[in-house]
Design an enzyme around this catalytic site. Structure first.
Site, PDB file in Angstrom:
ATOM      1  CG  HIS A   1       8.066  52.167  -5.269  1.00  0.00           C
ATOM      2  ND1 HIS A   1       6.680  52.375  -5.194  1.00  0.00           N
ATOM      3  CD2 HIS A   1       8.542  52.877  -4.212  1.00  0.00           C
ATOM      4  CE1 HIS A   1       6.259  53.213  -4.509  1.00  0.00           C
ATOM      5  NE2 HIS A   1       7.520  53.778  -3.939  1.00  0.00           N
TER       6      HIS A   1
ATOM      7  CG  ASN B   1      56.841  62.545   0.203  1.00  0.00           C
ATOM      8  OD1 ASN B   1      55.446  63.049  -0.182  1.00  0.00           O
ATOM      9  ND2 ASN B   1      56.796  61.296   0.634  1.00  0.00           N
ATOM     10  N   GLY B   2      55.701  65.885   0.141  1.00  0.00           N
ATOM     11  CA  GLY B   2      54.687  66.527   0.963  1.00  0.00           C
ATOM     12  C   GLY B   2      54.173  67.964   0.484  1.00  0.00           C
TER      13      GLY B   2
ATOM     14  CE  LYS C   1      43.554  53.281  -9.420  1.00  0.00           C
ATOM     15  NZ  LYS C   1      42.529  53.178  -8.560  1.00  0.00           N
TER      16      LYS C   1
ATOM     17  CD1 TRP D   1      51.369  62.783  -6.338  1.00  0.00           C
ATOM     18  CD2 TRP D   1      51.285  61.195  -7.844  1.00  0.00           C
ATOM     19  NE1 TRP D   1      50.102  62.526  -6.776  1.00  0.00           N
ATOM     20  CE2 TRP D   1      49.969  61.524  -7.498  1.00  0.00           C
ATOM     21  CE3 TRP D   1      51.770  60.194  -8.945  1.00  0.00           C
ATOM     22  CZ2 TRP D   1      48.947  60.784  -8.348  1.00  0.00           C
ATOM     23  CZ3 TRP D   1      50.676  59.524  -9.579  1.00  0.00           C
ATOM     24  CH2 TRP D   1      49.168  60.021  -9.290  1.00  0.00           C
TER      25      TRP D   1
ATOM     26  NE  ARG E   1      56.944  56.887  -1.803  1.00  0.00           N
ATOM     27  CZ  ARG E   1      56.560  56.965  -0.445  1.00  0.00           C
ATOM     28  NH1 ARG E   1      56.407  55.853   0.362  1.00  0.00           N
ATOM     29  NH2 ARG E   1      56.290  57.849   0.316  1.00  0.00           N
TER      30      ARG E   1
ATOM     31  CE  LYS F   1      35.543  50.636  -4.563  1.00  0.00           C
ATOM     32  NZ  LYS F   1      35.447  51.957  -5.023  1.00  0.00           N
TER      33      LYS F   1
ATOM     34  CD  GLU G   1      35.538  48.295  -7.936  1.00  0.00           C
ATOM     35  OE1 GLU G   1      36.192  48.323  -8.961  1.00  0.00           O
ATOM     36  OE2 GLU G   1      35.418  49.272  -7.094  1.00  0.00           O
TER      37      GLU G   1
ATOM     38  CB  CYS H   1      57.523  62.606  -3.926  1.00  0.00           C
ATOM     39  SG  CYS H   1      56.600  63.756  -4.367  1.00  0.00           S
TER      40      CYS H   1
ATOM     41  CD  GLU I   1      32.631  53.959  -4.275  1.00  0.00           C
ATOM     42  OE1 GLU I   1      31.972  54.050  -5.395  1.00  0.00           O
ATOM     43  OE2 GLU I   1      33.788  53.552  -3.872  1.00  0.00           O
TER      44      GLU I   1
HETATM   45  C1  F6R Z   1      35.853  51.774  -8.863  1.00  0.00           C
HETATM   46  C2  F6R Z   1      36.534  52.383  -9.852  1.00  0.00           C
HETATM   47  C3  F6R Z   1      36.043  52.969 -11.219  1.00  0.00           C
HETATM   48  C4  F6R Z   1      36.723  54.205 -11.449  1.00  0.00           C
HETATM   49  C5  F6R Z   1      36.164  54.495 -12.788  1.00  0.00           C
HETATM   50  C6  F6R Z   1      36.720  56.024 -13.330  1.00  0.00           C
HETATM   51  O1  F6R Z   1      36.641  51.328  -7.555  1.00  0.00           O
HETATM   52  O2  F6R Z   1      37.921  52.667  -9.576  1.00  0.00           O
HETATM   53  O3  F6R Z   1      34.542  52.911 -10.838  1.00  0.00           O
HETATM   54  O4  F6R Z   1      36.105  55.047 -10.637  1.00  0.00           O
HETATM   55  O5  F6R Z   1      36.722  53.870 -13.870  1.00  0.00           O
HETATM   56  O6  F6R Z   1      38.076  56.250 -12.990  1.00  0.00           O
HETATM   57  P1  F6R Z   1      38.642  57.671 -13.009  1.00  0.00           P
HETATM   58  O7  F6R Z   1      38.294  58.294 -11.604  1.00  0.00           O
HETATM   59  O8  F6R Z   1      40.127  57.495 -13.183  1.00  0.00           O
HETATM   60  O9  F6R Z   1      38.154  58.277 -14.074  1.00  0.00           O
END
Ligand code: F6R
Length: 610
Positions: free
Chosen positions: A504, A100-101, A605, A74, A27, A485, A488, A2, A481
């Protein structure tokens, strides 16, 4: 998270509040509102949706008031709605509060207030604050009433409060959530972050933990929780307005990586209640559990790796069989789902099309459907009967960081609660696992504090064409993971393998200097096994960077080229610091290669198309 803005001065507050809130929009928020004090009355306008909705309602309205507080919300407790938007008034409109919190003990406070005849108008935790302040307020002691109130609150919060009877005063409180006071000439400001006030002043107080501030147009008095006066240093903000949105960090991603200890703490806010684990919107009890014989999880990308961790941890601790799938596969494989299946959709955004369709399929197949999301009121959150909220605060950077580690802690808490209910843990074991969750924010810091060392290693990785990540058990989830990271963000090809799988086939690709990143944090036989795999790749000339625990140092140090040691915490949660180390590695590699860190090419995103 928030956004809070407060104003007291000689100008009408409305525009200052709206502009300030607009500067905090990075935010993230789902509703907005303001409260103005004028003629000993409080007038509140608050609406679900963007600031434009609020501004639209205010257009053409005469809203005088030189004292005011504003908020962008939020959602944490209660869906996004007009009623849940802040500010929250007391029943008689004599007090207004923005917050906020999370108030962790709001349920017991709410029950107490209801017993005393208070009627609640929202589902929020914040509203208990408005009613509590009112109960301590005798008409001209807002500072004292706030001080008495905060002594009753548990949790993390920043507050801004005004009273109808005391125009020209705002009381601000800071505990574990950021709050600053901006010092102007015959006017002063309160805000959760610098961008909200930077166009008015660069002179600020950053409130320290537990500070209560009484702000008028020409004074700012600071007090501790017992209202003893305290002093603080006025700071001069030197950042540009743009840098200020990132709190001085070069990128949102770095800011979000550093936010993880706090994000994890916030996740607990709505889950851990005293001695119990209580999922607010998932009434898990023996009866519900008796109707579940298996669990199925579907998710995409990073959320899928969190689900992979969830599978391992639930099967290990609760001994309930768990199947997982990437959501885009789940949808089309005619999955075996029945009424005794608990289907879990994991998603940061709550909007991912494949995950959404998967849960729809699970719902029509009769499963009990639970979502783990970061965005309350998102499509996935709305469409699932049961929900757990990660409460990590908004993730702005495209690459997921704090959402991942908070998903991990939610799945861990789910695993130990399932285990407790099904009698798989003694009370002592349960207590131990639960305590480990509380220690997770500190555990996370054991990676963050090594940022500089990780940056050095990233400079080596930045020269690679291709990178291998290896690990076993939950370390493999972490390797996957880490690999995602790195690719990407840096656009370097990366692949994750279970350590034992290398020989293998993939080991054929190794040559002199090929980077292999080994995650070996498990203090079990898996450590020795991964150590052997490290020896295998070293024998083929690989450069090995390993992440291990402090107590493993003597056994591993001579086998690798670079070593990062995280604290000796529990194996079940070592994924958290190890993943953070790999987030930092990917981040610094991408920075070294001058990539667009917050917005990597070709990525969005939230992926709302199939
Ligand atoms: C990687 C990343 C993506 C998301 C994926 C799922 O850093 O951000 O692989 O994890 O697109 O997104 P959500 O979690 O929003 O369903």
């Amino acid at each position: 998270m928030c956004g809070i803005v407060g104003y007291v001065g000689y100008q009408d507050a409305t525009d200052i509040l709206l502009n300030g809130l607009a500067k905090l929009d990075y935010r993230g928020y789902d509703s907005a509102g303001i409260a103005l004090v004028h003629n000993n009355q409080i007038k509140i306008d608050k609406y679900k949706g963007k600031l434009e909705v609020l501004a639209g309602h205010l257009e053409g309205e005469n809203r005088p008031g030189k004292t005011g507080i504003g908020h962008t919300r939020w959602a944490t407790h209660g869906k996004p709605s007009d009623a849940n938007a802040h500010p929250h008034p007391s029943e008689d409109m004599s007090i207004a509060v923005v917050h906020n919190g999370i108030v962790e003990n709001y349920k017991s406070l709410k029950n107490e207030l209801i017993e005393n005849g208070v009627t609640f108008a929202s589902e929020t935790d914040t509203e208990v604050i408005s009613h509590l302040v009112r109960s301590y307020f005798d008409g001209n002691n807002i500072l004292e009433a706030v001080s008495k109130t905060v002594k009753r609150l548990k949790g993390a919060y920043a507050l801004c409060i005004c009273a109808a009877n005391e125009p020209g005063k705002i009381v601000a409180v800071k505990k574990d959530n950021p709050l600053i006071i901006g010092i102007g000439e015959n006017e002063n400001f309160v805000a959760s972050d610098v961008p909200a006030i930077i166009e008015h002043t660069r002179q600020i107080y950053t409130l320290s933990q537990g500070t209560i501030a009484l702000v008028t147009a020409d004074s700012v008095e600071l007090f501790d929780e017992d209202l003893n006066p305290i002093t603080a240093q006025v700071e001069q903000v030197t950042w540009s307005a743009e840098a200020a949105t990132k709190a001085g960090y070069e990128h949102f991603m770095l800011k979000e990586i550093y936010e993880q200890p706090d994000a994890l703490q916030n996740t607990f806010g709505s889950i851990l209640d005293g001695e119990a684990i209580e999922f607010e919107d998932f009434p898990l009890d023996k009866e519900l559990l008796s109707g579940i014989s298996r669990i199925y999880m579907a998710a995409c990308g990073t959320a899928y790796y969190a689900a992979s961790y969830g599978k391992q941890i639930i099967e290990k601790i609760a001994r309930i069989p768990v199947e997982i799938d990437v959501a885009s596969e789940f949808r089309y494989k005619n999955p075996i789902i029945s009424e005794d299946t608990l289907f879990v959709a994991v998603s940061q955004s709550g909007e991912t099309a494949d995950t959404l369709e998967s849960l729809r399929l699970a719902t029509t197949s009769g499963a009990k459907v639970l979502s783990i999301t970061n965005v309350i009121g998102s499509a996935i959150d709305r469409e699932t009967r049961y929900a757990i909220h990660t409460n990590a605060g908004p993730e702005i950077a495209v690459a997921s960081t704090k959402a991942f580690t908070t998903q991990v802690i939610c799945l861990y808490l789910l695993a130990i609660e399932l285990a407790r209910l099904s009698g798989k843990l003694t009370p002592e074991e349960y207590k131990g696992y639960r305590k480990a969750a509380f220690d997770a924010p500190e555990y996370a810091k054991s990676a963050i504090t090594q940022n500089d060392a990780i940056k050095e290693i990233a400079l080596k990785i930045a020269e690679a064409q291709s990178v291998f990540f290896i690990g076993r058990g939950v370390d493999f989830c972490c390797a996957q993971e880490g690999s995602l990271k790195l690719k990407e963000l840096s656009y370097i090809h990366a692949e994750a393998y279970q350590s034992g799988e290398l020989k293998h086939g993939p080991i054929a690709l190794l040559q002199d200097g090929s980077p292999v990143i080994a995650v070996c944090t498990q203090s079990t036989e898996l450590f020795d096994k991964t150590l052997n795999n490290i020896k295998e790749v070293k024998a083929r000339g690989a450069y090995v960077f390993a992440i291990a625990k402090k107590h493993m140092e003597s056994e591993i140090i001579d086998e690798v080229d670079d070593l990062l040691l995280i604290d000796d915490g529990p194996d079940e949660l070592s994924l958290i610091p190890a993943a953070i180390a790999l987030q930092l590695l990917a981040y610094h590699t991408a920075v070294a290669l001058e990539r667009d860190v917050d917005k990597p090419r070709n990525l969005a995103k939230s992926v709302t198309v199939e």
